[in-house]
Design a protein around this motif. Sequence first.
Motif, PDB file in Angstrom:
ATOM      1  N   ASN A  64     -63.834 -14.308  17.626  1.00 22.30           N
ATOM      2  CA  ASN A  64     -62.852 -15.228  18.262  1.00 22.30           C
ATOM      3  C   ASN A  64     -61.415 -15.170  17.705  1.00 22.30           C
ATOM      4  O   ASN A  64     -61.420 -14.926  16.541  1.00 22.30           O
ATOM      5  CB  ASN A  64     -63.467 -16.539  18.610  1.00 22.30           C
ATOM      6  CG  ASN A  64     -64.766 -16.647  19.092  1.00 22.30           C
ATOM      7  OD1 ASN A  64     -65.005 -16.039  20.002  1.00 22.30           O
ATOM      8  ND2 ASN A  64     -65.681 -17.413  18.847  1.00 22.30           N
ATOM      9  N   ASP A  65     -60.495 -15.894  18.311  1.00 21.59           N
ATOM     10  CA  ASP A  65     -59.162 -15.913  17.746  1.00 21.59           C
ATOM     11  C   ASP A  65     -59.464 -17.120  16.489  1.00 21.59           C
ATOM     12  O   ASP A  65     -60.088 -17.957  16.539  1.00 21.59           O
ATOM     13  CB  ASP A  65     -58.206 -16.585  18.668  1.00 21.59           C
ATOM     14  CG  ASP A  65     -57.710 -15.510  19.808  1.00 21.59           C
ATOM     15  OD1 ASP A  65     -57.801 -14.274  19.515  1.00 21.59           O
ATOM     16  OD2 ASP A  65     -57.148 -15.920  20.756  1.00 21.59           O
ATOM     17  N   GLY A  66     -58.604 -16.730  15.272  1.00 25.11           N
ATOM     18  CA  GLY A  66     -58.634 -17.198  14.065  1.00 25.11           C
ATOM     19  C   GLY A  66     -59.648 -16.974  13.188  1.00 25.11           C
ATOM     20  O   GLY A  66     -59.837 -17.518  12.038  1.00 25.11           O
ATOM     21  N   GLN A  67     -60.593 -15.996  13.538  1.00 27.59           N
ATOM     22  CA  GLN A  67     -61.749 -15.619  12.709  1.00 27.59           C
ATOM     23  C   GLN A  67     -61.590 -14.464  11.828  1.00 27.59           C
ATOM     24  O   GLN A  67     -60.649 -13.695  12.420  1.00 27.59           O
ATOM     25  CB  GLN A  67     -63.096 -15.606  13.612  1.00 27.59           C
ATOM     26  CG  GLN A  67     -63.653 -16.902  13.875  1.00 27.59           C
ATOM     27  CD  GLN A  67     -64.906 -16.690  14.725  1.00 27.59           C
ATOM     28  OE1 GLN A  67     -65.189 -15.950  15.601  1.00 27.59           O
ATOM     29  NE2 GLN A  67     -65.741 -17.430  14.465  1.00 27.59           N
ATOM     30  N   GLU A  97     -62.099  -6.906   9.873  1.00 30.73           N
ATOM     31  CA  GLU A  97     -61.202  -7.093  11.033  1.00 30.73           C
ATOM     32  C   GLU A  97     -60.630  -8.550  10.836  1.00 30.73           C
ATOM     33  O   GLU A  97     -61.510  -9.428  10.397  1.00 30.73           O
ATOM     34  CB  GLU A  97     -62.282  -6.980  12.213  1.00 30.73           C
ATOM     35  CG  GLU A  97     -61.493  -7.203  13.717  1.00 30.73           C
ATOM     36  CD  GLU A  97     -62.188  -6.973  14.833  1.00 30.73           C
ATOM     37  OE1 GLU A  97     -61.940  -7.402  15.848  1.00 30.73           O
ATOM     38  OE2 GLU A  97     -63.631  -6.624  14.625  1.00 30.73           O
ATOM     39  N   SER A  98     -59.519  -8.890  11.409  1.00 32.84           N
ATOM     40  CA  SER A  98     -58.959 -10.182  11.255  1.00 32.84           C
ATOM     41  C   SER A  98     -58.424 -10.401  12.547  1.00 32.84           C
ATOM     42  O   SER A  98     -57.716  -9.719  13.031  1.00 32.84           O
ATOM     43  CB  SER A  98     -58.085 -10.357   9.995  1.00 32.84           C
ATOM     44  OG  SER A  98     -57.417 -11.570  10.028  1.00 32.84           O
ATOM     45  N   ARG A  99     -58.574 -11.661  13.130  1.00 32.36           N
ATOM     46  CA  ARG A  99     -57.758 -12.100  14.174  1.00 32.36           C
ATOM     47  C   ARG A  99     -57.112 -13.593  13.526  1.00 32.36           C
ATOM     48  O   ARG A  99     -56.906 -14.522  14.425  1.00 32.36           O
ATOM     49  CB  ARG A  99     -58.514 -12.605  15.517  1.00 32.36           C
ATOM     50  CG  ARG A  99     -59.307 -11.380  15.847  1.00 32.36           C
ATOM     51  CD  ARG A  99     -59.581 -11.765  17.134  1.00 32.36           C
ATOM     52  NE  ARG A  99     -60.362 -10.352  17.974  1.00 32.36           N
ATOM     53  CZ  ARG A  99     -60.970 -10.535  18.953  1.00 32.36           C
ATOM     54  NH1 ARG A  99     -61.211 -11.564  19.574  1.00 32.36           N
ATOM     55  NH2 ARG A  99     -61.459  -9.375  19.341  1.00 32.36           N
ATOM     56  N   HIS A 100     -56.790 -13.483  12.291  1.00 31.59           N
ATOM     57  CA  HIS A 100     -55.949 -14.380  11.895  1.00 31.59           C
ATOM     58  C   HIS A 100     -54.840 -13.886  10.675  1.00 31.59           C
ATOM     59  O   HIS A 100     -55.148 -12.915  10.309  1.00 31.59           O
ATOM     60  CB  HIS A 100     -56.959 -15.443  10.698  1.00 31.59           C
ATOM     61  CG  HIS A 100     -56.175 -16.590  10.207  1.00 31.59           C
ATOM     62  ND1 HIS A 100     -55.403 -16.791   9.037  1.00 31.59           N
ATOM     63  CD2 HIS A 100     -56.545 -17.834  10.736  1.00 31.59           C
ATOM     64  CE1 HIS A 100     -54.820 -18.121   9.201  1.00 31.59           C
ATOM     65  NE2 HIS A 100     -55.617 -18.809  10.011  1.00 31.59           N
ATOM     66  N   GLU A 115     -64.669 -18.447  10.015  1.00 33.58           N
ATOM     67  CA  GLU A 115     -63.314 -19.238  10.456  1.00 33.58           C
ATOM     68  C   GLU A 115     -62.370 -19.004   9.089  1.00 33.58           C
ATOM     69  O   GLU A 115     -63.126 -19.071   8.068  1.00 33.58           O
ATOM     70  CB  GLU A 115     -63.512 -20.588  10.550  1.00 33.58           C
ATOM     71  CG  GLU A 115     -64.418 -21.135  11.896  1.00 33.58           C
ATOM     72  CD  GLU A 115     -63.588 -20.712  13.279  1.00 33.58           C
ATOM     73  OE1 GLU A 115     -62.465 -20.794  13.181  1.00 33.58           O
ATOM     74  OE2 GLU A 115     -64.399 -20.483  14.097  1.00 33.58           O
TER      75      GLU A 115
END
Length: 181
Positions: free
Chosen positions: A35-38, A78-81, A103
């Motif tokens: 998810n976003d931010g993870q 992988e990063s969404r942060h 998170e």
Amino acid sequence: MQQPVNRQVILKSRPSDIPQAENFAVIESAIPSLNDGQVLVCNVYLSVEPAMRGWVSAVANYSEPVAIDGLTVGYVVESRHPDFQNGEVVTGMFGWQDYAAVEAAAIQRKVPDNGLPISTALGVLGINGLTAYFGLFDLSQPGPGDTVVVSTAAGAVGSCVGQLAKLHGCRTVGITGGPEK
């Protein structure tokens, strides 16, 4: 082509004594999506600590029994942060599994590329070494020539304390388990 899977060690039952193989199971699941931010971390090393016996035990102790968790060190895959990039090495309580979607706040720290094996982030340069260092120098504050007695000298923290005290010029006495301890 077969998709990679996430192998996980799960707790089947809480042991009332020394944990045995039948208390655990290895399962496979899909690699978690983000998810976003993870951040998705591929765990490389897992620290198995004596305290974990109490964490998973059905017997009352200083903490409530918890699901299997453990301090790990691994690579960000992988990063969404924005604070974490692919390839960075990080530590945290990411569980007994190959991959963890976490998170950003669950990441304890980034491990700098200092030429040392990344496994040191779980030992002498991780929580064990930090516990030893701050317990010895911030709490005990021995001086050169002082005698330092380590009652758990065979353990991860105790062995670090003994070495640090010796390097600091102290006389060190290590005690390990046994009937006369």
